[in-house]
Structure formats: C-alpha cells, structure tokens
Scaffold this motif. Structure first.
Motif, PDB file in Angstrom:
ATOM      1  N   ALA A  12       3.386   6.562  -1.581  1.00 43.07           N
ATOM      2  CA  ALA A  12       2.579   5.891  -0.550  1.00 43.07           C
ATOM      3  C   ALA A  12       3.411   4.845   0.191  1.00 43.07           C
ATOM      4  CB  ALA A  12       1.348   5.251  -1.186  1.00 43.07           C
ATOM      5  N   ARG A  13       4.280   4.149  -0.517  1.00 39.23           N
ATOM      6  CA  ARG A  13       5.136   3.129   0.098  1.00 39.23           C
ATOM      7  C   ARG A  13       6.182   3.759   1.022  1.00 39.23           C
ATOM      8  NH1 ARG A  13       9.936   2.034  -1.630  1.00 39.23           N
ATOM      9  NH2 ARG A  13       9.563   2.755  -3.749  1.00 39.23           N
TER      10      ARG A  13
ATOM     11  N   SER B 188      -1.402  14.663   4.704  1.00 39.82           N
ATOM     12  CA  SER B 188      -2.424  14.110   5.597  1.00 39.82           C
ATOM     13  C   SER B 188      -3.574  15.072   5.823  1.00 39.82           C
ATOM     14  CB  SER B 188      -1.811  13.725   6.954  1.00 39.82           C
ATOM     15  OG  SER B 188      -0.984  12.593   6.812  1.00 39.82           O
TER      16      SER B 188
ATOM     17  N   LYS C 163       2.257   5.583  -6.142  1.00 44.85           N
ATOM     18  CA  LYS C 163       2.431   4.324  -5.419  1.00 44.85           C
ATOM     19  C   LYS C 163       3.752   4.307  -4.649  1.00 44.85           C
ATOM     20  CE  LYS C 163      -0.408   1.453  -8.441  1.00 44.85           C
ATOM     21  NZ  LYS C 163      -0.414   0.326  -9.398  1.00 44.85           N
TER      22      LYS C 163
ATOM     23  N   PRO D  40       4.328   5.947   4.607  1.00 46.47           N
ATOM     24  CA  PRO D  40       3.115   5.281   5.090  1.00 46.47           C
ATOM     25  C   PRO D  40       2.400   6.051   6.201  1.00 46.47           C
ATOM     26  CG  PRO D  40       5.050   4.190   5.972  1.00 46.47           C
ATOM     27  CD  PRO D  40       5.535   5.203   4.962  1.00 46.47           C
ATOM     28  N   ASP D  41       3.102   7.002   6.831  1.00 49.84           N
ATOM     29  CA  ASP D  41       2.495   7.806   7.886  1.00 49.84           C
ATOM     30  C   ASP D  41       1.582   8.901   7.335  1.00 49.84           C
ATOM     31  OD1 ASP D  41       4.975   8.855   6.861  1.00 49.84           O
ATOM     32  OD2 ASP D  41       4.901  10.391   8.417  1.00 49.84           O
TER      33      ASP D  41
END
Length: 131
Positions: free
Chosen positions: A72-73, A102, A69, A76-77
C-alpha cells in the motif's frame, strides 16, 4: 522430495527476498498477477493453511499484514491490496499471494507468464517493499 518453496527457503533455488524471519519468507513473485506481488511462504511445509501449526499460521498472517502495508505504501495509486491463500501451484506448500490492484479485472488477472519482470526490476521493487 522437498517442495519448490522449501528448496527456495533452504537456499537451493535463488529468489529475491523482501523479508525473512524464523517462520516465514516473503519473496518477489517471478510470475505476478500484478507488478509488485509478494509471495509469503511459511517455512513449515504443509499443503493447506489449515494444517499449519498455530505459531506458523500466526506468523504467516503477521507477515502477510506487513507485506500488505508495504505494498500500500509503495503503490499508493492502487485502490486496494489483495491476497490469495493458495497451495495449488506448488504442491504441498501453502502460501499467500499479496498484490496491489484497483479493479476486479486486475484482481482476477492471470499470472504474467510471458511478460514477467526482469531480475533487476524484481530487486529494485524488493528494496522498496522491504519491511
């Protein structure tokens, strides 16, 4: 002989901490697959997660979730947060690599052994990733 991770947990080898509790330690990886990778280490020294006590296993996975988490914060890209459960590179000490990515190529990238982040970069990321 204690594992490298046990020596880090015991404070014998320095690390850049992101989080610590009674059963786990989360640190910045000095040779990450992707920038921002966190290693989540159970304080119980076992070679496989399947050998862990139930309490240590649940604590490990709870810390992995918090690390994911946080990644992810902070990233964000990136489309996803991946994880790899290991015990290969550090003999007899299971751990989980948690990292942003990604593409499938980013997920399967090899750890950066020649272009590792500096201590200053790791410390700056650890502050942002702390939970």
């Amino acid at each position: 002989m204690p594992s490298l991770f046990t020596r880090i947990i015991n404070g014998e080898i320095p690390c850049v901490k992101v989080h610590e509790d009674d059963l786990t330690l989360a640190i910045m990886d000095i040779h990450p697959i992707q920038p921002g990778q966190i290693l989540v280490i159970p304080k119980e020294e076992v070679g496989s997660v399947w050998e862990m006590s139930e309490a240590s296993y649940h604590a490990l996975m709870a810390t992995v979730q918090q690390a994911g988490k946080s990644i992810a914060r902070v990233f964000p890209d990136k489309a996803r947060v991946g994880l790899m459960v290991e015990g290969l590179e550090v003999a007899d000490h299971a751990h989980v690599k948690v990292f942003p990515f990604s593409t499938i190529e980013e997920f399967h990238a090899q750890p950066g052994l020649t272009n590792s982040p500096t201590q200053a970069e790791l410390k700056e990321l650890a502050v942002r990733l702390a939970f």
